[in-house]
Design an enzyme around this catalytic site. Structure first.
Site, PDB file in Angstrom:
ATOM      1  N   ASN A 253      13.822  28.892 -20.142  1.00  0.00           N
ATOM      2  CA  ASN A 253      14.466  28.630 -21.445  1.00  0.00           C
ATOM      3  C   ASN A 253      15.733  27.782 -21.292  1.00  0.00           C
ATOM      4  O   ASN A 253      16.706  27.938 -22.026  1.00  0.00           O
ATOM      5  CB  ASN A 253      14.774  29.923 -22.215  1.00  0.00           C
ATOM      6  CG  ASN A 253      15.204  29.717 -23.671  1.00  0.00           C
ATOM      7  OD1 ASN A 253      15.985  30.489 -24.198  1.00  0.00           O
ATOM      8  ND2 ASN A 253      14.723  28.688 -24.325  1.00  0.00           N
TER       9      ASN A 253
ATOM     10  N   CYS B 139       9.145  28.831 -22.387  1.00  0.00           N
ATOM     11  CA  CYS B 139       8.875  28.312 -21.038  1.00  0.00           C
ATOM     12  C   CYS B 139       9.373  29.355 -20.043  1.00  0.00           C
ATOM     13  O   CYS B 139       9.619  30.509 -20.421  1.00  0.00           O
ATOM     14  CB  CYS B 139       9.514  26.943 -20.820  1.00  0.00           C
ATOM     15  SG  CYS B 139      11.319  26.920 -20.891  1.00  0.00           S
TER      16      CYS B 139
ATOM     17  N   SER C 206      11.553  24.537 -23.188  1.00  0.00           N
ATOM     18  CA  SER C 206      11.517  25.162 -24.525  1.00  0.00           C
ATOM     19  C   SER C 206      12.745  24.832 -25.388  1.00  0.00           C
ATOM     20  O   SER C 206      12.603  24.739 -26.612  1.00  0.00           O
ATOM     21  CB  SER C 206      11.253  26.676 -24.453  1.00  0.00           C
ATOM     22  OG  SER C 206      12.237  27.338 -23.710  1.00  0.00           O
TER      23      SER C 206
HETATM   24  P1  4NP Z   1      12.104  25.619 -17.831  1.00  0.00           P
HETATM   25  O1  4NP Z   1      12.523  25.124 -16.363  1.00  0.00           O
HETATM   26  O2  4NP Z   1      11.098  26.725 -17.631  1.00  0.00           O
HETATM   27  O3  4NP Z   1      11.508  24.398 -18.436  1.00  0.00           O
HETATM   28  O4  4NP Z   1      13.381  26.089 -18.489  1.00  0.00           O
HETATM   29  C1  4NP Z   1      13.012  26.005 -15.396  1.00  0.00           C
HETATM   30  C2  4NP Z   1      14.342  26.336 -15.393  1.00  0.00           C
HETATM   31  C3  4NP Z   1      14.841  27.175 -14.409  1.00  0.00           C
HETATM   32  C4  4NP Z   1      14.002  27.670 -13.441  1.00  0.00           C
HETATM   33  C5  4NP Z   1      12.666  27.341 -13.460  1.00  0.00           C
HETATM   34  C6  4NP Z   1      12.169  26.505 -14.442  1.00  0.00           C
HETATM   35  N1  4NP Z   1      14.515  28.510 -12.438  1.00  0.00           N
HETATM   36  O5  4NP Z   1      13.749  28.837 -11.512  1.00  0.00           O
HETATM   37  O6  4NP Z   1      15.688  28.877 -12.479  1.00  0.00           O
END
Ligand code: 4NP
Length: 152
Positions: free
Chosen positions: A10, A7, A14
């Site tokens: 992470n 994803c 994911s």
């Molecule tokens: P994930 O969710 O892709 O499902 O792990 C996210 C976690 C953190 C961020 C974006 C999506 N971020 O922008 O920090």
């Protein structure tokens, strides 16, 4: 079979896919390797998001020992299948692919929809868990069917 779940961060989606897939392949007694990674680098070295840890715990899974890492081009050599959660992940992972064979390894976790990013949506973690579990079970079924038709 070696499977990588990917994803963006992470830390939310994911890690759930990693924990759920690992659990269901063990249930079946299969010796598959499962791992996860993010396309982004913000959370390298961190444990999963506390909301993912909590929802997994609700369903009896402990994902708290996972450690966030970023996908690299070497993952195309290490894994047979790379499953991504959404279209942005798909584009980002495909941009790392060096060959057509690399590209063929990359697929959306769910055939007909994307797993939405729950990072800013506290109430989406249960929905995400169920979507990811559904995707993992279907992948397992499909791989086992393909395996049994190969051995006929
Ligand atoms: P994930 O969710 O892709 O499902 O792990 C996210 C976690 C953190 C961020 C974006 C999506 N971020 O922008 O920090």
């Amino acid at each position: 079979m070696k499977i990588l779940m990917v994803c963006l961060g992470n830390i939310c989606r994911s890690p759930l896919a990693h924990g759920i897939m690992e659990h269901i392949v063990r249930e079946k007694g299969l010796d598959w390797e499962v791992d996860s990674a993010g396309t982004g680098d913000w959370h390298i070295g961190s444990a999963p998001d506390r909301r993912s840890i909590a929802i997994a715990k609700n369903y009896g899974l402990d994902i708290s020992n996972q450690c966030c890492r970023q996908i690299t081009v070497l993952d195309f050599e290490r894994f047979d299948r790379i499953f991504v959660m959404d279209k942005m992940n798909l584009r980002d992972v495909l941009s790392l692919a060096r060959t057509e064979e690399d590209k063929r390894k990359v697929k959306l976790l769910l055939d007909t929809e994307v797993v939405p990013d729950p990072y800013y949506e506290d109430d989406q973690f249960d929905t995400v868990y169920k979507m990811v579990e559904d995707g993992c079970r279907k992948i397992l079924e499909k791989e086992l069917k393909a395996e049994s038709s190969r051995s006929l």
